[in-house]
Design an enzyme around this catalytic site. Structure first.
Site, PDB file in Angstrom:
ATOM      1  N   HIS A 156     -49.187  17.974  -9.699  1.00 48.23           N
ATOM      2  CA  HIS A 156     -47.989  19.215  -8.941  1.00 48.23           C
ATOM      3  C   HIS A 156     -47.005  17.729  -8.863  1.00 48.23           C
ATOM      4  CE1 HIS A 156     -52.110  20.155  -7.054  1.00 48.23           C
ATOM      5  NE2 HIS A 156     -52.896  19.148  -7.300  1.00 48.23           N
ATOM      6  N   SER A 277     -18.553  18.116 -18.700  1.00 48.92           N
ATOM      7  CA  SER A 277     -18.614  19.105 -17.380  1.00 48.92           C
ATOM      8  C   SER A 277     -16.911  19.373 -17.408  1.00 48.92           C
ATOM      9  CB  SER A 277     -19.145  19.102 -16.016  1.00 48.92           C
ATOM     10  OG  SER A 277     -17.860  19.111 -14.998  1.00 48.92           O
ATOM     11  N   GLU A 290     -31.430  23.189 -21.710  1.00 47.60           N
ATOM     12  CA  GLU A 290     -31.603  24.263 -19.941  1.00 47.60           C
ATOM     13  C   GLU A 290     -31.527  25.419 -20.944  1.00 47.60           C
ATOM     14  OE1 GLU A 290     -28.364  23.420 -17.895  1.00 47.60           O
ATOM     15  OE2 GLU A 290     -29.211  21.592 -17.038  1.00 47.60           O
TER      16      GLU A 290
END
Ligand code: ARG
Length: 457
Positions: A156, A277, A290
């Site tokens: 979990h 970035s 990703e």
């Protein structure tokens, strides 16, 4: 416009129809398989006395010339042809004359394209298995180096019990091992040759289908000519196998993204595999992980699309089936690309072992072991579970871990505790004692690693 048909037509094809119908833009990548199939077909036609030796020799030479000219860039596959099959036949005829027009004797584009796709998929599977094994080798290297690197195991996404990095990565080794097995299974099933099935009902020429199957490395010819030209099961199987590879890459990507956060800091992705970035100067983002996670969706999309395309097609060949190519090629390209990038990313990633071990000591990952300790002192497990639960609550209130709770506090809750409790719940002990097959304990892990090493050979 150049097409292989037209005799029974009075008018010309509408331009939009021609463009809509043509497949050369994407099936041109099948030129190697198409030429290999034609070589085998023509060789067989010669052996059977259907074509003269002179024609066969001239066709084979012509095909070899076309292949080497495409490879060297001398010959470009241009869009004025309907598909790769038309292109090869047209160029051949242009180069060698009438013999070129005999190439298609006893063959249809239906068995031809079925063959080309099978050959292509087989080649791709043969490339993908070593690529997956390359990834597994990197995973195994991490396992070998980290048998004693402790980290929390999660359920979990909550800390559960301590494991090791070797154990965690070993789980992925098993997933990719199953993926290799699935690709091998798919290869066995697809390795039957459709060539010689004609348009759907075989041909009247005395073809030797066993012979062409053998020349092209197939185990045997396919059994039923109608099935042969309309079977795309092997593409669906491949896409399902690729989807599962992507599931596995995506799950590990997700973990790496989590481990790479400021909050976890379990890993540091190498600069070569990170991006920045445009506005936030401090950022170093895990874009590769990703993107791998993101590309999983398009591979599933190809599987769903192929299943849907095939679901209502009456026997035998229908043009719907031309839709098999773009999505299969896209799924193959993307899965291969992801395996390759992923291998490099984890090979260069550094693990912050101290951070991992420290994290494993927090979050009461040793609570089960503390309960097992009491069981060893004669307390029934259910009672022990309750006692440790009370102690965990005390520790949470004080902001400490069970390793730091004084013995008298242990004893206040249950007199069965002794000062050997600290040794019993240390991180090392918790892992060391887990020796069931497949568990993270040292000897069990070494056994698992040995099996992995033997597998990769
Ligand atoms: N481009 C076609 C395909 O990919 C080749 C087979 C064409 N056959 C036909 N009967 N029109 O499916």
């Amino acid at each position: 416009m150049a097409q292989l048909w037209g005799g029974r037509f009075k008018g010309a094809t509408d331009d939009l129809v021609y463009a809509f119908n043509a497949s050369i833009e994407f099936d041109k990548r099948l030129y190697r398989q198409d030429i290999a199939g034609s070589r085998a077909h023509v060789t067989m036609l010669g052996k059977q006395g259907i074509l003269s030796t002179a024609d066969v020799d001239s066709i084979l030479k012509g095909l070899d010339g076309i292949l080497s000219d495409i490879e060297s860039g001398k010959l470009e596959i241009t869009h004025e042809y309907e598909d790769v099959h038309s292109f090869v036949e047209a160029v051949l005829t242009e180069r060698i004359g009438d013999a070129g027009k005999r190439l298609h004797t006893g063959r249809s584009r239906n068995d031809q394209v079925a063959l080309d796709m099978k050959l292509y998929v087989r080649d791709q599977v043969d490339e993908m298995i070593p690529e997956l094994k390359g990834l597994m080798k990197v995973i195994l290297g991490i396992m070998e180096a980290n048998v004693s690197t402790y980290m929390p195991g999660f359920t979990h996404l909550q800390k559960a019990q301590p494991v090791t990095l070797a154990h965690h990565m070993g789980a992925y080794f098993e997933m990719f091992k199953r993926d290799v097995g699935r690709l091998r299974d798919a290869r066995v099933r697809l390795n039957e040759c459709p060539l010689g099935s004609g348009a759907l009902a075989g041909t009247t020429y005395p073809l030797d289908r066993e012979y062409t199957a053998g020349l092209l490395g197939f185990d045997c010819p396919t059994a039923n000519s109608m099935d042969s030209v309309s079977d795309r099961d092997y593409l669906i199987e491949l896409l399902a196998d690729l989807s599962l590879i992507m599931v596995h890459l995506s799950r590990l990507s997700e973990e790496i993204i989590i481990w790479n956060t400021n909050e976890y800091r379990f890993v540091e992705i190498d600069d070569a595999y990170s991006t920045g970035s445009s506005i936030m100067p401090q950022k170093k983002n895990p874009d590769i992980a990703e993107l791998v996670r993101g590309k999983t969706g398009r591979v599933y999309g190809a599987l769903m699309s192929m299943l849907t395309t095939m679901k209502g097609i009456p026997l035998a060949y229908n043009k719907d089936m031309q839709e098999d190519k773009e999505m299969t090629f896209d799924a193959i390209d993307n899965t291969k690309g992801c395996i390759q990038l992923f291998t490099g990313m984890i090979d260069t990633m550094t693990f912050n072992k101290d951070v991992m071990a420290k994290s494993a000591t927090k979050g009461f990952t040793n609570a089960t072991d503390a309960a097992d300790y009491l069981v060893g002192k004669g307390v029934p497990f259910r009672d022990a579970h309750g006692i440790i639960g009370q102690l965990v609550l005390i520790c949470i209130e004080r902001g400490i871990s069970m390793d730091d709770l004084p013995l008298e506090d242990y004893r206040k809750v249950c007199p069965a505790f002794d000062d050997d409790i600290y040794e019993a719940i240390s991180l090392e002990t918790c892992v060391k004692k887990r020796l069931t097959k497949g568990a993270p304990g040292h000897e069990a892990m070494l056994d698992e690693i040995k099996i992995c090493e033997e597998y990769l050979g």
